[in-house]
Design a protein around this motif. Structure first.
Motif, PDB file in Angstrom:
ATOM      1  N   VAL A 116      -1.762  -5.965 -12.241  1.00  0.00           N
ATOM      2  CA  VAL A 116      -1.839  -4.643 -11.838  1.00  0.00           C
ATOM      3  C   VAL A 116      -1.329  -3.854 -13.085  1.00  0.00           C
ATOM      4  CG1 VAL A 116      -1.418  -2.716 -10.199  1.00  0.00           C
ATOM      5  CG2 VAL A 116      -1.983  -5.428  -9.595  1.00  0.00           C
ATOM      6  N   SER A 117      -1.940  -2.778 -13.223  1.00  0.00           N
ATOM      7  CA  SER A 117      -1.411  -1.706 -14.271  1.00  0.00           C
ATOM      8  C   SER A 117      -0.074  -0.963 -13.576  1.00  0.00           C
ATOM      9  CB  SER A 117      -2.371  -0.658 -14.596  1.00  0.00           C
ATOM     10  OG  SER A 117      -2.556  -0.004 -13.522  1.00  0.00           O
ATOM     11  N   GLY A 118       0.710  -0.824 -14.579  1.00  0.00           N
ATOM     12  CA  GLY A 118       2.112  -0.243 -14.104  1.00  0.00           C
ATOM     13  C   GLY A 118       3.045  -0.982 -13.595  1.00  0.00           C
ATOM     14  N   HIS A 119       4.288  -0.441 -13.264  1.00  0.00           N
ATOM     15  CA  HIS A 119       5.358  -1.320 -12.903  1.00  0.00           C
ATOM     16  C   HIS A 119       5.685  -0.878 -11.787  1.00  0.00           C
ATOM     17  CE1 HIS A 119       5.424  -3.589 -16.637  1.00  0.00           C
ATOM     18  NE2 HIS A 119       5.255  -2.276 -17.218  1.00  0.00           N
ATOM     19  N   GLY A 120       6.810  -1.483 -10.955  1.00  0.00           N
ATOM     20  CA  GLY A 120       7.571  -0.917  -9.958  1.00  0.00           C
ATOM     21  C   GLY A 120       6.795  -1.346  -8.526  1.00  0.00           C
ATOM     22  N   THR A 121       7.297  -0.483  -7.401  1.00  0.00           N
ATOM     23  CA  THR A 121       6.801  -0.926  -6.090  1.00  0.00           C
ATOM     24  C   THR A 121       5.545  -0.571  -5.842  1.00  0.00           C
ATOM     25  OG1 THR A 121       9.136  -0.108  -5.242  1.00  0.00           O
ATOM     26  CG2 THR A 121       7.546  -0.088  -3.843  1.00  0.00           C
ATOM     27  N   ALA A 122       4.826   0.392  -6.506  1.00  0.00           N
ATOM     28  CA  ALA A 122       3.373   0.697  -6.020  1.00  0.00           C
ATOM     29  C   ALA A 122       2.519  -0.354  -6.930  1.00  0.00           C
ATOM     30  CB  ALA A 122       2.981   2.060  -6.816  1.00  0.00           C
ATOM     31  N   SER A 123       3.004  -0.958  -7.869  1.00  0.00           N
ATOM     32  CA  SER A 123       2.131  -2.083  -8.421  1.00  0.00           C
ATOM     33  C   SER A 123       2.387  -3.305  -7.607  1.00  0.00           C
ATOM     34  CB  SER A 123       2.525  -2.204  -9.941  1.00  0.00           C
ATOM     35  OG  SER A 123       1.927  -1.140 -10.845  1.00  0.00           O
ATOM     36  N   TYR A 155      -1.928  -6.315  -1.400  1.00  0.00           N
ATOM     37  CA  TYR A 155      -3.194  -5.925  -1.034  1.00  0.00           C
ATOM     38  C   TYR A 155      -4.323  -6.818  -1.589  1.00  0.00           C
ATOM     39  CZ  TYR A 155      -7.609  -3.388  -0.876  1.00  0.00           C
ATOM     40  OH  TYR A 155      -9.103  -3.386  -0.524  1.00  0.00           O
ATOM     41  N   VAL A 156      -4.176  -7.100  -2.866  1.00  0.00           N
ATOM     42  CA  VAL A 156      -5.270  -8.170  -3.340  1.00  0.00           C
ATOM     43  C   VAL A 156      -5.190  -9.576  -2.642  1.00  0.00           C
ATOM     44  CG1 VAL A 156      -5.962  -9.347  -5.335  1.00  0.00           C
ATOM     45  CG2 VAL A 156      -5.321  -6.878  -5.473  1.00  0.00           C
ATOM     46  N   LYS A 157      -3.691  -9.836  -2.333  1.00  0.00           N
ATOM     47  CA  LYS A 157      -3.597 -11.083  -1.824  1.00  0.00           C
ATOM     48  C   LYS A 157      -4.388 -11.344  -0.313  1.00  0.00           C
ATOM     49  CE  LYS A 157      -0.093 -14.299  -0.274  1.00  0.00           C
ATOM     50  NZ  LYS A 157       0.250 -15.319  -0.956  1.00  0.00           N
ATOM     51  N   GLU A 158      -4.139 -10.214   0.496  1.00  0.00           N
ATOM     52  CA  GLU A 158      -4.704 -10.167   1.836  1.00  0.00           C
ATOM     53  C   GLU A 158      -6.035 -10.006   1.669  1.00  0.00           C
ATOM     54  OE1 GLU A 158      -3.081 -10.699   4.760  1.00  0.00           O
ATOM     55  OE2 GLU A 158      -1.220 -11.195   3.459  1.00  0.00           O
ATOM     56  N   PHE A 159      -6.682  -9.158   0.763  1.00  0.00           N
ATOM     57  CA  PHE A 159      -8.345  -8.993   0.619  1.00  0.00           C
ATOM     58  C   PHE A 159      -8.859 -10.503   0.506  1.00  0.00           C
ATOM     59  CE2 PHE A 159     -11.857  -8.738  -2.049  1.00  0.00           C
ATOM     60  CZ  PHE A 159     -12.501  -7.557  -1.376  1.00  0.00           C
ATOM     61  N   LEU A 218      -9.853   3.289  -1.707  1.00  0.00           N
ATOM     62  CA  LEU A 218      -8.257   3.486  -1.436  1.00  0.00           C
ATOM     63  C   LEU A 218      -7.555   4.384  -2.275  1.00  0.00           C
ATOM     64  CD1 LEU A 218      -7.396  -0.193  -0.188  1.00  0.00           C
ATOM     65  CD2 LEU A 218      -7.564   1.994   1.279  1.00  0.00           C
ATOM     66  N   ARG A 219      -8.090   4.834  -3.456  1.00  0.00           N
ATOM     67  CA  ARG A 219      -7.543   5.605  -4.622  1.00  0.00           C
ATOM     68  C   ARG A 219      -6.072   5.270  -4.836  1.00  0.00           C
ATOM     69  NH1 ARG A 219     -10.410   9.796  -0.994  1.00  0.00           N
ATOM     70  NH2 ARG A 219     -12.352  10.033  -2.122  1.00  0.00           N
ATOM     71  N   PHE A 220      -5.919   4.360  -5.617  1.00  0.00           N
ATOM     72  CA  PHE A 220      -4.386   3.699  -6.025  1.00  0.00           C
ATOM     73  C   PHE A 220      -3.816   4.590  -7.268  1.00  0.00           C
ATOM     74  CE2 PHE A 220      -5.656  -0.287  -3.750  1.00  0.00           C
ATOM     75  CZ  PHE A 220      -4.712  -0.238  -2.738  1.00  0.00           C
ATOM     76  N   GLU A 221      -4.269   5.933  -7.209  1.00  0.00           N
ATOM     77  CA  GLU A 221      -3.339   6.595  -8.007  1.00  0.00           C
ATOM     78  C   GLU A 221      -3.914   6.337  -9.524  1.00  0.00           C
ATOM     79  OE1 GLU A 221       0.087   7.755  -7.113  1.00  0.00           O
ATOM     80  OE2 GLU A 221      -0.193   8.005  -4.898  1.00  0.00           O
ATOM     81  N   GLY A 222      -4.972   6.326 -10.038  1.00  0.00           N
ATOM     82  CA  GLY A 222      -5.114   5.889 -11.593  1.00  0.00           C
ATOM     83  C   GLY A 222      -4.926   4.308 -11.858  1.00  0.00           C
TER      84      GLY A 222
END
Length: 155
Positions: free
Chosen positions: A18-25, A31-35, A61-65
């Motif tokens: 996933v792009s980025g780092h931290g909690t959001a990523s 989410y992907v695992k559950e999908f 779901l608009r995951f902010e870019g």
């Protein structure tokens, strides 16, 4: 990265970044695992169709870019066949068997970049004694003593 048994002869697996780092990523990886855990095997199930469904869901779901790269496979252990697709450039594993090493290349858009993207399915023979070397981009970004990244050839 996850592996799930779909039925007695079929397994679905993926490696994603996933792009980025931290909690959001991190939350997006959950989410992907559950999908992927909600699916059962059927003849119509294919990696490309699953990537298209994931992309639609991801964009809605608009995951902010954010976006993700992913290698997705369905392994048929009865017939020794791997059906696969991928999104993005940094998740191309190597299929290694007695005779050769093949990089499973599929240059394609990452999940979350564009709406209505179509991915392609690929099928390869997966020998009983073969294996798939999956890795994250961190493995090819390791530096040698000259501070140069190893890259795919170094891997």
């Amino acid at each position: 990265m996850d592996i799930t048994k779909l039925d007695d002869d079929h397994y679905i697996f993926y490696i994603t970044d996933v792009s980025g780092h931290g909690t959001a990523s991190s939350l997006i990886t959950i989410y992907v695992k559950e999908f992927f855990h909600k699916f059962k095997y059927s003849e119509e199930l294919s990696p490309a169709k699953l990537l298209e469904a994931l992309n639609k869901s991801f964009i809605s779901l608009r995951f902010e870019g954010r976006y993700l790269t992913i290698f997705l496979g369905i392994l048929d252990t009865k017939n020794d066949i791997l059906q696969w697709s991928s999104a993005g450039l940094n998740t191309m594993p190597f299929l290694i068997n007695k005779k050769e090493i093949v990089e499973l290349k599929n240059p394609a858009f990452a999940v979350g970049w564009f709406d209505n993207v179509k991915w392609e399915d690929h099928i390869v023979k997966f020998d009983e004694e073969g294996f798939l070397l999956r890795y994250s981009d961190a493995a090819i970004e390791v530096k040698n003593e000259d501070e140069e990244q190893l890259g795919r050839n170094g891997l």
